[in-house]
Design an enzyme around this catalytic site. Sequence first.
Site, PDB file in Angstrom:
ATOM      1  N   ASP A   1      -0.141   0.623  13.422  1.00  0.00           N
ATOM      2  CA  ASP A   1       0.320   2.167  13.843  1.00  0.00           C
ATOM      3  C   ASP A   1       0.621   2.337  15.190  1.00  0.00           C
ATOM      4  O   ASP A   1       1.137   3.180  15.613  1.00  0.00           O
ATOM      5  CB  ASP A   1      -0.848   3.042  13.468  1.00  0.00           C
ATOM      6  CG  ASP A   1      -2.086   2.778  13.840  1.00  0.00           C
ATOM      7  OD1 ASP A   1      -2.206   2.001  14.897  1.00  0.00           O
ATOM      8  OD2 ASP A   1      -3.211   3.120  13.383  1.00  0.00           O
TER       9      ASP A   1
ATOM     10  N   GLN B   1       0.890  -1.202  -0.064  1.00  0.00           N
ATOM     11  CA  GLN B   1       0.118  -0.011  -0.032  1.00  0.00           C
ATOM     12  C   GLN B   1       0.869   1.525  -0.022  1.00  0.00           C
ATOM     13  O   GLN B   1       2.048   1.108   0.380  1.00  0.00           O
ATOM     14  CB  GLN B   1      -0.863  -0.125   1.347  1.00  0.00           C
ATOM     15  CG  GLN B   1      -0.104  -0.019   2.533  1.00  0.00           C
ATOM     16  CD  GLN B   1      -0.964  -0.227   3.834  1.00  0.00           C
ATOM     17  OE1 GLN B   1      -2.179  -0.401   3.679  1.00  0.00           O
ATOM     18  NE2 GLN B   1      -0.316  -0.513   4.795  1.00  0.00           N
TER      19      GLN B   1
ATOM     20  N   HIS C   1      -9.528   4.822  19.595  1.00  0.00           N
ATOM     21  CA  HIS C   1      -8.527   3.866  20.134  1.00  0.00           C
ATOM     22  C   HIS C   1      -9.040   3.699  21.740  1.00  0.00           C
ATOM     23  O   HIS C   1      -9.131   2.363  21.997  1.00  0.00           O
ATOM     24  CB  HIS C   1      -7.201   4.190  20.073  1.00  0.00           C
ATOM     25  CG  HIS C   1      -6.936   3.925  18.643  1.00  0.00           C
ATOM     26  ND1 HIS C   1      -6.662   4.911  17.884  1.00  0.00           N
ATOM     27  CD2 HIS C   1      -6.485   2.757  17.881  1.00  0.00           C
ATOM     28  CE1 HIS C   1      -6.290   4.511  16.402  1.00  0.00           C
ATOM     29  NE2 HIS C   1      -6.154   3.379  16.591  1.00  0.00           N
TER      30      HIS C   1
ATOM     31  N   ASP D   1      -8.424  -4.434  15.310  1.00  0.00           N
ATOM     32  CA  ASP D   1      -8.482  -3.009  14.649  1.00  0.00           C
ATOM     33  C   ASP D   1      -8.129  -3.188  13.271  1.00  0.00           C
ATOM     34  O   ASP D   1      -7.385  -2.734  12.767  1.00  0.00           O
ATOM     35  CB  ASP D   1      -7.328  -2.285  15.535  1.00  0.00           C
ATOM     36  CG  ASP D   1      -7.320  -0.845  15.088  1.00  0.00           C
ATOM     37  OD1 ASP D   1      -8.299  -0.293  14.440  1.00  0.00           O
ATOM     38  OD2 ASP D   1      -6.226  -0.365  15.412  1.00  0.00           O
TER      39      ASP D   1
ATOM     40  N   ALA E   1      -4.092 -11.500   9.016  1.00  0.00           N
ATOM     41  CA  ALA E   1      -4.600 -11.767  10.367  1.00  0.00           C
ATOM     42  C   ALA E   1      -5.304 -13.380  10.344  1.00  0.00           C
ATOM     43  O   ALA E   1      -5.295 -13.993  11.106  1.00  0.00           O
ATOM     44  CB  ALA E   1      -5.652 -10.755  10.829  1.00  0.00           C
TER      45      ALA E   1
END
Length: 549
Positions: free
Chosen positions: A333, A279, A311, A406, A388
Site C-alpha cells: 500500500d 486476493q 506505520h 510489514d 518475501a
Amino acid sequence: MIEPHTPAPPRVRPDREPPRQGPARLPVRPDTGRFLVLACVFVCAACGLVYELELVAFASYLMGDSVTQASVVLSVMVFAMGIGSLAAKRLRRFAAAGFAALEATLALVGGCSAMALYAVFAWTGGWGGLWADGPRFLLVAFSLAIGLLIGAEVPLLMELIQRVRRQDAGGAVADLFAADYVGALVGGLAFPFLLLPFLGQLTSSLLTGGINVVAGAALVLGLFRRDLTCRARCLLLVANITVLGVLASAAVLVDDFERAARQAVYGDDARVAVRTGLQEIVLTGGTDGRPLDLYLDGRLRFEGRDERRYHEALVQPAMSGPHARVLILGGGDGLAAREALGHPGVRRVDVVALDPGLVRLARTHPALSRLNGHAFGDPRAHVATEEAFQWLRGAPPATYDVVVADLPDPGITASTKLYSQEFYGLARRALAPGGRLVVHAGPVATRPRVFWTVEATMRAAGLHTASYRVDGRDTGLTAGPDRTAGTSRAPRDWGFVLAGVDTRPPLRLDRQQPPPRTLTQAELTADGREAERTRVAGLRASTLVHPRY
C-alpha cells in the site's frame, strides 16, 4: 463331516441383499454403455472435488486459518462419505432413479454452497454473538451434506455398471475407482488454474452444479430410461430442469448478488473492488471527510483514522541509526515506504510486495496515492512483486541498514512461514553490520503467546530484540493489519519487535528527524516497559516444519 452347501429357498435372503436385476435394456451396445457410465463417474468425481476445494477456499477467505478450515472440510466430508455409502445400500434396487435424484440434489447443494456461505458471512457476520460463527456452522453443514451425497454415488454407480454387463466385483471396482480418481485429478487441477481465476468462486460452483446435474440426468434418462416408469421419467425431468433453472438464474444474478453482499460487508461507500489473481482488494471511504479504509480478502488492512499511528510506530524506531538503504517486506500500500522516505538520509527503499495489483492501485488511485504521499513515485523507491521469503533467499547479504516486515498477521496460516526462524535467518543475512529489523508481531494484550513466540523466534535466529507495544486510537475496531471486518471489543493495540544484528537496539526515535505526529520518545519508552510486563517465558521458536502460531 462337512455338509454340502444347501441353497436358500426361493425369496429367502439371509444376507438381506436386494434381488439382482437382469441386464439393463440399453439403447446402445454394452461396451458403449459401459463407457458412458465410466464417463459419468469421471464427471461426477471432478464435480465432487471442485465442491470440496470450493468450500476450503471460500472458508479460508471468509474465516482465515486455511489449515483449520481444510481439516474441518476434509474430515467431515470423508466421514460423511462413509455414512452416505452405507445409506445408499437401500437404494440399489432403484439404482437409476436414485442416482438421478442424488445428482440433482448434489448439484443444487454443491452449486449454491458458495453463495449461501457468502450470504451468511455478509448479512449476519457483523451481528456478533452466535451469528458471528454462522459461516463456520454452515461450512460443517455443507461438508456433511455434500459428503453424504458423494458417498452415496459409488454403490449406485457400481449397481449401474453391473447392470450394463456383469463382471467380477474386483474388475468392476477397479474400473470404477480408476475413472473416479482420474476425474478427481482433473477437477482438482481445473479449480485453481481455470475456474477460480477466470470465473471466480461463485460462478465456478454454479457452473460445476450445472455440469453435475446434466451428467446425471443424461446418463439415467438417456441410458437407463427403460428402467423407469413414465411417471418417474417425467418427475426426474422436471426436477433436473428445475435445478438447472435455479443454477442458471443464480449465475445470471451473481454480479448483483456480489455487489449487494459486498455492500453489506463494507458499507455503502465502497469505492473500489478489484479481484486480482491473489486476493480481493476493496477501498472504502476517502470522500466527504470519511477516512480511507483498505480491505484485503475481507480483512481490514488499515483504517484511515489510525494507519499513521501504526506505520509510525512500525518504522520510526527502526530508523534511529544508519538508514541509507531500507528494505520493506510487504507494504504494497506504500504507507511504510512513506514513513521511510520521509528521512532525508535514505538513499534507496526496496519494497517487496506479493500482489502487483495492490502496488498498481497504490500508485494510481488518487486517494490511496495521496495517503501514501506518492511514495512509489519517488525515484528512491523500487518495487519488486515477489513472495518475501523467496526474494530474501536471493537477496545480496549485508546490504540493508533497516529491514521492515510489514506483513499479514502471524495468526493467518499463509503468513506462518514469514514468522519462522528460517525467515528471520534470511533477514539477518540481508542486514548490514549494525542493521535493524522491525516486525509487526500481532496484538500483545489479546494474544501475548503469539507475540512472544515471534520474539523467541527472532532470538533463535541470532537477533537481539527489544519489544514494544502501542495503543490504537480508533474506536470499535481491533487495531493492526488484517483485522476481520466488523466490530470487536478486544483491547486495541499493536505489538512490535525491534532487533539488531550485533546488539540489542535502543528504543528511541531519530533525533535528526522532526518527531512523528503520533509518537513521542516518552511514550515509546513507556510502551517498551509495558510490553515487557506481558512477557511469556519458555516459548519455543517457530520453524517451517513446526509452526507454533
